[in-house]
Motif scaffolding. Structure first.
Motif, PDB file in Angstrom:
ATOM      1  N   PRO A 236     -11.009  -3.492   9.003  1.00  0.00           N
ATOM      2  CA  PRO A 236     -10.215  -2.365   8.515  1.00  0.00           C
ATOM      3  C   PRO A 236      -8.726  -2.619   8.713  1.00  0.00           C
ATOM      4  O   PRO A 236      -8.318  -3.198   9.719  1.00  0.00           O
ATOM      5  CB  PRO A 236     -10.693  -1.189   9.385  1.00  0.00           C
ATOM      6  N   PRO A 237      -7.904  -2.190   7.752  1.00  0.00           N
ATOM      7  CA  PRO A 237      -6.461  -2.364   7.940  1.00  0.00           C
ATOM      8  C   PRO A 237      -5.961  -1.433   9.042  1.00  0.00           C
ATOM      9  O   PRO A 237      -6.478  -0.322   9.209  1.00  0.00           O
ATOM     10  CB  PRO A 237      -5.870  -1.983   6.576  1.00  0.00           C
TER      11      PRO A 237
ATOM     12  N   HIS B 227      -2.280   3.978  12.779  1.00  0.00           N
ATOM     13  CA  HIS B 227      -3.417   4.554  12.064  1.00  0.00           C
ATOM     14  C   HIS B 227      -4.158   3.464  11.303  1.00  0.00           C
ATOM     15  O   HIS B 227      -3.557   2.512  10.813  1.00  0.00           O
ATOM     16  CB  HIS B 227      -2.966   5.633  11.073  1.00  0.00           C
ATOM     17  N   GLN B 228      -5.466   3.644  11.192  1.00  0.00           N
ATOM     18  CA  GLN B 228      -6.284   2.752  10.387  1.00  0.00           C
ATOM     19  C   GLN B 228      -6.220   3.215   8.935  1.00  0.00           C
ATOM     20  O   GLN B 228      -6.008   4.384   8.651  1.00  0.00           O
ATOM     21  CB  GLN B 228      -7.737   2.767  10.865  1.00  0.00           C
ATOM     22  N   GLY B 229      -6.409   2.287   8.010  1.00  0.00           N
ATOM     23  CA  GLY B 229      -6.474   2.631   6.598  1.00  0.00           C
ATOM     24  C   GLY B 229      -5.389   2.001   5.751  1.00  0.00           C
ATOM     25  O   GLY B 229      -5.514   1.954   4.534  1.00  0.00           O
ATOM     26  N   HIS B 230      -4.318   1.519   6.372  1.00  0.00           N
ATOM     27  CA  HIS B 230      -3.263   0.846   5.627  1.00  0.00           C
ATOM     28  C   HIS B 230      -2.525  -0.123   6.552  1.00  0.00           C
ATOM     29  O   HIS B 230      -2.646  -0.033   7.761  1.00  0.00           O
ATOM     30  CB  HIS B 230      -2.276   1.865   5.022  1.00  0.00           C
ATOM     31  N   MET B 231      -1.778  -1.017   5.928  1.00  0.00           N
ATOM     32  CA  MET B 231      -0.985  -1.981   6.680  1.00  0.00           C
ATOM     33  C   MET B 231       0.459  -1.487   6.779  1.00  0.00           C
ATOM     34  O   MET B 231       0.859  -0.566   6.066  1.00  0.00           O
ATOM     35  CB  MET B 231      -1.030  -3.363   6.005  1.00  0.00           C
ATOM     36  N   ILE B 232       1.243  -2.129   7.622  1.00  0.00           N
ATOM     37  CA  ILE B 232       2.603  -1.683   7.901  1.00  0.00           C
ATOM     38  C   ILE B 232       3.481  -1.667   6.652  1.00  0.00           C
ATOM     39  O   ILE B 232       4.319  -0.784   6.489  1.00  0.00           O
ATOM     40  CB  ILE B 232       3.246  -2.527   9.038  1.00  0.00           C
TER      41      ILE B 232
END
Length: 161
Positions: free
Chosen positions: A110-111, A118-123
């Motif tokens: 998971p990103p 937070h999980q779900g996206h990258m920086i």
């Protein structure tokens, strides 16, 4: 699990727990393609994968050795740490003739954004980071504008001599 439409995660307690942040510790599947079938044991796989994370369990096909092409292992990993693509399996780390390199494949990582935690996206996709950078740019422009205005409003010296 979901309770009344809200996501609930059960995780190991840590002293720095913050409810507004997602944990970077997750369980993922790791594939060990080409691992000899007689190595499909927790006693062997656990120390091999210790640099990556804590081994939780082997899948049923690996335990029963019905899929000889690879072992599949559930591992607890920290998403903020690097994950190697291969590990050395051998008796002597200095003598490369006594051992082999083992390829590591990761399934469904998971990103995780290290900016907002937070999980779900990258920086690079983080709306919080984008918002904060835009706010910072606006503040810098305001400061530049104030400095420019101060410079224009300063009284000029008396040139009458």
């Amino acid at each position: 699990m979901t309770i009344e439409g809200k996501l609930m995660r059960i995780q190991t307690w840590t002293p720095n727990f913050r409810p507004e942040e997602d944990t970077p510790i997750v369980h993922i599947w790791i594939l060990l393609p080409g691992l000899p079938w007689h190595f499909f044991k927790m006693e062997f796989i656990t120390p091999i994968l210790s640099p990556i994370g804590k081994v939780v369990y082997l899948d049923t096909a690996s335990i029963k050795r019905t899929r000889a092409s690879m072992a599949k292992v559930k591992v607890q990993v920290d998403l903020t740490k690097a994950r190697p693509r291969h590990l050395w399996i051998g008796l002597d780390e200095k003598d490369l003739t006594i051992g082999r390199w083992q390829t590591i494949e990761y399934e469904s990582i998971p990103p995780y954004c290290e900016y907002c935690k937070h999980q779900g996206h990258m920086i690079y996709e983080c709306n919080f980071k984008i918002r904060d950078e835009e706010f910072k740019k606006m503040k810098e422009l305001e400061v530049e504008k104030k400095d420019k205005n101060k410079g224009e409003q300063m009284p000029k010296g008396n040139d009458n001599k």
